[in-house]
Design a protein around this motif. Structure first.
Motif, PDB file in Angstrom:
ATOM      1  N   ASP A  23       0.825  -1.217   0.000  1.00 36.15           N
ATOM      2  CA  ASP A  23       0.000   0.000   0.000  1.00 36.15           C
ATOM      3  C   ASP A  23       0.856   1.263   0.000  1.00 36.15           C
ATOM      4  O   ASP A  23       0.585   2.218  -0.741  1.00 36.15           O
ATOM      5  CB  ASP A  23      -0.948   0.009   1.205  1.00 36.15           C
ATOM      6  CG  ASP A  23      -2.011  -1.082   1.085  1.00 36.15           C
ATOM      7  OD1 ASP A  23      -2.246  -1.551  -0.056  1.00 36.15           O
ATOM      8  OD2 ASP A  23      -2.584  -1.478   2.118  1.00 36.15           O
ATOM      9  N   THR A  24       1.891   1.256   0.841  1.00 31.24           N
ATOM     10  CA  THR A  24       2.815   2.399   0.884  1.00 31.24           C
ATOM     11  C   THR A  24       3.463   2.600  -0.489  1.00 31.24           C
ATOM     12  O   THR A  24       3.585   3.723  -0.982  1.00 31.24           O
ATOM     13  CB  THR A  24       3.916   2.149   1.945  1.00 31.24           C
ATOM     14  OG1 THR A  24       3.286   1.747   3.159  1.00 31.24           O
ATOM     15  CG2 THR A  24       4.760   3.369   2.169  1.00 31.24           C
ATOM     16  N   TYR A  25       3.859   1.467  -1.076  1.00 33.63           N
ATOM     17  CA  TYR A  25       4.493   1.501  -2.397  1.00 33.63           C
ATOM     18  C   TYR A  25       3.544   2.068  -3.450  1.00 33.63           C
ATOM     19  O   TYR A  25       3.875   3.005  -4.179  1.00 33.63           O
ATOM     20  CB  TYR A  25       4.930   0.081  -2.756  1.00 33.63           C
ATOM     21  CG  TYR A  25       5.527  -0.092  -4.131  1.00 33.63           C
ATOM     22  CD1 TYR A  25       6.812   0.383  -4.431  1.00 33.63           C
ATOM     23  CD2 TYR A  25       4.822  -0.751  -5.140  1.00 33.63           C
ATOM     24  CE1 TYR A  25       7.373   0.193  -5.690  1.00 33.63           C
ATOM     25  CE2 TYR A  25       5.381  -0.942  -6.402  1.00 33.63           C
ATOM     26  CZ  TYR A  25       6.645  -0.476  -6.673  1.00 33.63           C
ATOM     27  OH  TYR A  25       7.190  -0.663  -7.913  1.00 33.63           O
ATOM     28  N   ALA A  26       2.342   1.511  -3.492  1.00 34.02           N
ATOM     29  CA  ALA A  26       1.374   1.903  -4.518  1.00 34.02           C
ATOM     30  C   ALA A  26       1.009   3.383  -4.410  1.00 34.02           C
ATOM     31  O   ALA A  26       0.842   4.072  -5.415  1.00 34.02           O
ATOM     32  CB  ALA A  26       0.124   1.038  -4.396  1.00 34.02           C
ATOM     33  N   GLU A  79       2.949 -16.578   0.429  1.00 31.89           N
ATOM     34  CA  GLU A  79       3.651 -16.913   1.681  1.00 31.89           C
ATOM     35  C   GLU A  79       5.156 -16.766   1.530  1.00 31.89           C
ATOM     36  O   GLU A  79       5.862 -17.746   1.298  1.00 31.89           O
ATOM     37  CB  GLU A  79       3.297 -18.345   2.116  1.00 31.89           C
ATOM     38  CG  GLU A  79       1.994 -18.425   2.879  1.00 31.89           C
ATOM     39  CD  GLU A  79       1.813 -19.789   3.534  1.00 31.89           C
ATOM     40  OE1 GLU A  79       2.581 -20.104   4.471  1.00 31.89           O
ATOM     41  OE2 GLU A  79       0.907 -20.530   3.105  1.00 31.89           O
ATOM     42  N   TYR A  80       5.617 -15.536   1.719  1.00 33.20           N
ATOM     43  CA  TYR A  80       7.041 -15.280   1.467  1.00 33.20           C
ATOM     44  C   TYR A  80       7.966 -15.967   2.456  1.00 33.20           C
ATOM     45  O   TYR A  80       9.138 -16.166   2.171  1.00 33.20           O
ATOM     46  CB  TYR A  80       7.329 -13.776   1.417  1.00 33.20           C
ATOM     47  CG  TYR A  80       6.815 -12.950   2.578  1.00 33.20           C
ATOM     48  CD1 TYR A  80       5.633 -12.231   2.463  1.00 33.20           C
ATOM     49  CD2 TYR A  80       7.526 -12.864   3.774  1.00 33.20           C
ATOM     50  CE1 TYR A  80       5.153 -11.448   3.512  1.00 33.20           C
ATOM     51  CE2 TYR A  80       7.058 -12.086   4.827  1.00 33.20           C
ATOM     52  CZ  TYR A  80       5.874 -11.383   4.690  1.00 33.20           C
ATOM     53  OH  TYR A  80       5.419 -10.614   5.734  1.00 33.20           O
ATOM     54  N   GLU A  81       7.455 -16.394   3.597  1.00 39.03           N
ATOM     55  CA  GLU A  81       8.335 -17.078   4.560  1.00 39.03           C
ATOM     56  C   GLU A  81       8.656 -18.520   4.145  1.00 39.03           C
ATOM     57  O   GLU A  81       9.501 -19.167   4.746  1.00 39.03           O
ATOM     58  CB  GLU A  81       7.743 -17.048   5.970  1.00 39.03           C
ATOM     59  CG  GLU A  81       7.670 -15.652   6.603  1.00 39.03           C
ATOM     60  CD  GLU A  81       9.027 -14.922   6.705  1.00 39.03           C
ATOM     61  OE1 GLU A  81      10.092 -15.559   6.581  1.00 39.03           O
ATOM     62  OE2 GLU A  81       9.005 -13.686   6.890  1.00 39.03           O
ATOM     63  N   LEU A  82       7.984 -19.022   3.103  1.00 36.90           N
ATOM     64  CA  LEU A  82       8.274 -20.377   2.637  1.00 36.90           C
ATOM     65  C   LEU A  82       9.626 -20.474   1.931  1.00 36.90           C
ATOM     66  O   LEU A  82      10.146 -21.557   1.714  1.00 36.90           O
ATOM     67  CB  LEU A  82       7.166 -20.882   1.700  1.00 36.90           C
ATOM     68  CG  LEU A  82       5.793 -21.115   2.345  1.00 36.90           C
ATOM     69  CD1 LEU A  82       4.762 -21.549   1.294  1.00 36.90           C
ATOM     70  CD2 LEU A  82       5.884 -22.163   3.455  1.00 36.90           C
ATOM     71  N   SER A  83      10.178 -19.330   1.529  1.00 32.59           N
ATOM     72  CA  SER A  83      11.498 -19.337   0.890  1.00 32.59           C
ATOM     73  C   SER A  83      12.450 -18.399   1.616  1.00 32.59           C
ATOM     74  O   SER A  83      12.109 -17.256   1.900  1.00 32.59           O
ATOM     75  CB  SER A  83      11.378 -18.887  -0.571  1.00 32.59           C
ATOM     76  OG  SER A  83      12.661 -18.650  -1.111  1.00 32.59           O
ATOM     77  N   PRO A 140       6.077 -10.355  10.325  1.00 34.54           N
ATOM     78  CA  PRO A 140       4.862 -11.182  10.274  1.00 34.54           C
ATOM     79  C   PRO A 140       3.932 -10.726   9.152  1.00 34.54           C
ATOM     80  O   PRO A 140       3.958  -9.553   8.758  1.00 34.54           O
ATOM     81  CB  PRO A 140       4.213 -10.943  11.640  1.00 34.54           C
ATOM     82  CG  PRO A 140       4.843  -9.713  12.188  1.00 34.54           C
ATOM     83  CD  PRO A 140       6.187  -9.582  11.575  1.00 34.54           C
ATOM     84  N   TYR A 141       3.115 -11.661   8.665  1.00 33.70           N
ATOM     85  CA  TYR A 141       2.145 -11.296   7.631  1.00 33.70           C
ATOM     86  C   TYR A 141       1.174 -10.265   8.202  1.00 33.70           C
ATOM     87  O   TYR A 141       0.577 -10.489   9.258  1.00 33.70           O
ATOM     88  CB  TYR A 141       1.375 -12.538   7.156  1.00 33.70           C
ATOM     89  CG  TYR A 141       2.264 -13.613   6.546  1.00 33.70           C
ATOM     90  CD1 TYR A 141       3.200 -13.272   5.570  1.00 33.70           C
ATOM     91  CD2 TYR A 141       2.153 -14.951   6.929  1.00 33.70           C
ATOM     92  CE1 TYR A 141       4.013 -14.244   5.007  1.00 33.70           C
ATOM     93  CE2 TYR A 141       2.960 -15.923   6.350  1.00 33.70           C
ATOM     94  CZ  TYR A 141       3.896 -15.564   5.399  1.00 33.70           C
ATOM     95  OH  TYR A 141       4.693 -16.521   4.845  1.00 33.70           O
ATOM     96  N   PRO A 142       1.002  -9.125   7.498  1.00 30.21           N
ATOM     97  CA  PRO A 142       0.176  -8.029   8.037  1.00 30.21           C
ATOM     98  C   PRO A 142      -1.235  -8.458   8.425  1.00 30.21           C
ATOM     99  O   PRO A 142      -1.781  -7.984   9.412  1.00 30.21           O
ATOM    100  CB  PRO A 142       0.131  -7.028   6.882  1.00 30.21           C
ATOM    101  CG  PRO A 142       1.349  -7.308   6.062  1.00 30.21           C
ATOM    102  CD  PRO A 142       1.614  -8.778   6.204  1.00 30.21           C
ATOM    103  N   GLU A 143      -1.816  -9.386   7.652  1.00 28.74           N
ATOM    104  CA  GLU A 143      -3.204  -9.747   7.951  1.00 28.74           C
ATOM    105  C   GLU A 143      -3.306 -11.132   8.574  1.00 28.74           C
ATOM    106  O   GLU A 143      -4.287 -11.832   8.420  1.00 28.74           O
ATOM    107  CB  GLU A 143      -4.123  -9.571   6.725  1.00 28.74           C
ATOM    108  CG  GLU A 143      -3.716 -10.201   5.397  1.00 28.74           C
ATOM    109  CD  GLU A 143      -2.321  -9.839   4.891  1.00 28.74           C
ATOM    110  OE1 GLU A 143      -1.393 -10.629   5.169  1.00 28.74           O
ATOM    111  OE2 GLU A 143      -2.160  -8.806   4.223  1.00 28.74           O
ATOM    112  N   GLY A 144      -2.242 -11.544   9.277  1.00 29.35           N
ATOM    113  CA  GLY A 144      -2.271 -12.864   9.922  1.00 29.35           C
ATOM    114  C   GLY A 144      -1.861 -13.967   8.976  1.00 29.35           C
ATOM    115  O   GLY A 144      -1.009 -13.765   8.137  1.00 29.35           O
ATOM    116  N   LYS A 145      -2.487 -15.124   9.139  1.00 24.33           N
ATOM    117  CA  LYS A 145      -2.105 -16.307   8.367  1.00 24.33           C
ATOM    118  C   LYS A 145      -2.301 -16.118   6.865  1.00 24.33           C
ATOM    119  O   LYS A 145      -3.216 -15.431   6.425  1.00 24.33           O
ATOM    120  CB  LYS A 145      -2.972 -17.483   8.831  1.00 24.33           C
ATOM    121  CG  LYS A 145      -2.189 -18.727   9.178  1.00 24.33           C
ATOM    122  CD  LYS A 145      -3.102 -19.782   9.788  1.00 24.33           C
ATOM    123  CE  LYS A 145      -3.189 -21.021   8.908  1.00 24.33           C
ATOM    124  NZ  LYS A 145      -1.903 -21.610   8.550  1.00 24.33           N
TER     125      LYS A 145
END
Ligand code: JFZ
Length: 474
Positions: A81-84, A173-177, A188-193
């Motif tokens: 959002d900040t980027y956009a 899910e960027y934490e998978l890599s 952490p993911y901003p909106e939870g899981k």
């Protein structure tokens, strides 16, 4: 009873085998599908998205002078959002920008154009039903359609670069890599899981849109995977490629949905080993920013390269390669049997940087006189030539060697090593001027003018009647 079931069992096995054989593409069909691409030798790459308007500047400050500014969101580590909010107001495509791209590609002698339908930032250039982070929703335009139409009007083949990495989607899910980049990595993911399978669904849905709504698409240029995140686990790659092939049977795809040795892309693809590429992982290998020293015999490959140091436009990057370097890169790559995908990074309004326009026109001027030595040629029979590079066209009856002179011999003698054939003629490609060519031992010596015809590369054509015969160690 038992006999029947045995019989039906073997019939079943037989049918499975047959369908397997038919599912595999025959080598002849594959060659036919790849033919235009192998002949083309030269394409234009375009990196263009929201980052183009930012132009390497964030909050009024340069983010750096070099490096890929299409990664600016990752460099400044902000959420989407900040980027956009900062980037969207700066992305203002002018009318008919794509016509300028297409004309420039044509003028340079490119046969195809690959452009970013979505880069890592996640903003799609088409009008997507499954996203509101796209040109359709934000600008009320379908930029993919505008670009495809313009390319077709110039008779150019069309390729889509599509990033499977996505810094926008809220289920990615960027934490998978550990290895693939993401601006929020470690946070952490901003909106939870998150549920990565939802992202994969979205990815497939957008690719389906792209491959159904714009007519025949010639190339799919996936980008990219890491050793720890690739293939089926990361992108449901088998299914994705199967869908692409069923929607576009003639499409040519790179191998970047995978990053395993069998897919020819364990490291950056070309350093220190001879890659093999099983077609189930893609059609060609993509050395990035470098030219494999001795090519990649038996494998289709394409070197992609920037003109300065960034793919996406940056107002701070002035490290432009000279036109001479770019022309010689094209020749070097053709002499090693590969394609050259040369990048431009248009600005936020779609206009092309002056430096890139000039470079493309310089290449075009050289190609206008010499393109016969590039299109439809195959790799040099020599591993090394003191004075330059060689490409060739060979049939059973005749061989043509295109001798590209980089270091011009001062004594007027161009030595072509190891040619045993006696029935030879030579001439300058650009003018047709005949040159004297004589056999001296195992060499042919061509008498060339005292000055180069073209400082970028003078091309001498050696026409050999009969089957090409080269000495064992030319
Ligand atoms: C990728 C993109 O990240 C880049 O922005 C550009 O589009 C280029 C053509 O492709 O570049 C890569 C891909 C992989 C690595 C580095 C750059 N890598 O694995 O080191």
């Amino acid at each position: 009873m038992e006999k029947i079931s045995k019989l039906s069992k073997s019939v079943l096995v037989f049918l499975i085998l047959i369908s397997f054989v038919y599912a595999q593409e025959s080598p002849d069909n594959r060659d036919a599908r790849m033919e235009w691409w192998r002949q083309a030798r030269f394409g234009m790459f375009v990196h263009w998205g929201l980052y183009s308007g930012l132009a390497g500047t964030w909050d009024g400050k340069p983010v750096g002078k070099t490096g890929g500014m299409e990664w600016i969101q990752q460099r400044v580590k902000v959420d989407t959002d900040t980027y956009a909010k900062q980037a969207i107001p700066l992305f203002k495509p002018k009318p008919n920008f794509a016509v300028e791209w297409a004309r420039l590609a044509k003028e340079a002698g490119c046969k195809y154009v690959v452009f970013t339908t979505k880069h890592h930032e996640g903003f799609a250039l088409h009008d997507s039903k499954v996203s509101d982070y796209d040109a359709g929703s934000v600008l009320n335009r379908d930029l993919v359609k505008e670009i495809v139409d313009a390319l077709r009007a110039e008779g150019l083949r069309v390729g889509f670069y599509h990033s499977v990495i996505d810094w926008h989607h809220n289920q990615y899910e960027y934490e998978l890599s550990k290895q693939l980049p993401h601006p929020l990595k470690g946070k952490p993911y901003p909106e939870g899981k998150r549920d990565h399978s939802k992202y994969i669904e979205y990815l497939h849905a957008q690719v389906r849109e792209l491959l159904t709504q714009y007519g025949k698409i010639d190339i799919m240029w996936w980008d990219y995977s890491s050793q720890d995140f690739q293939g089926d686990k990361a992108w449901k790659a088998t299914e994705l490629m199967k869908m692409a092939r069923s929607l576009q049977p003639q499409i040519i795809m790179n191998n970047r949905l995978y990053r395993i040795p069998e897919a020819g892309w364990a490291s950056m693809g070309t350093d220190g080993y001879t890659p093999r590429l099983n077609p189930k992982y893609g059609d060609f290998i993509t050395p990035e920013q470098h030219i494999p020293p001795t090519g990649m015999p038996g494998v289709d490959w394409e070197t992609c390269m920037t003109m300065n140091t960034t793919w996406g436009y940056s107002e701070h990057d002035h490290a432009w390669k000279s036109s001479k370097t770019l022309i010689r890169n094209l020749i070097d790559i053709a002499s090693k049997g590969g394609n050259y995908l040369l990048n431009i990074g248009p600005k936020g309004d779609g206009s092309i940087p002056e430096e890139s326009i000039k470079a493309m026109r310089d290449i075009g001027a050289w190609m206008k006189a010499n393109s016969e030595s590039i299109y439809g040629t195959t790799a040099s029979p020599y591993e090394n030539l003191k004075w330059g590079r060689c490409t060739k066209k060979v049939t059973d009856k005749k061989a043509t060697l295109y001798l590209h002179i980089f270091d011009y011999p001062q004594d007027g003698r161009l030595i072509v090593p190891g040619v045993i054939n006696k029935d030879i003629t030579a001439y300058l490609l650009a003018t047709g001027e005949k040159l004297k060519a004589v056999n001296e031992g195992n060499n042919v010596v061509v008498s060339i003018p005292s000055k180069p015809l073209d400082e970028n590369a003078t091309v001498v054509v050696l026409e050999i009647n009969g089957r090409l015969q080269l000495a064992n160690k030319p």
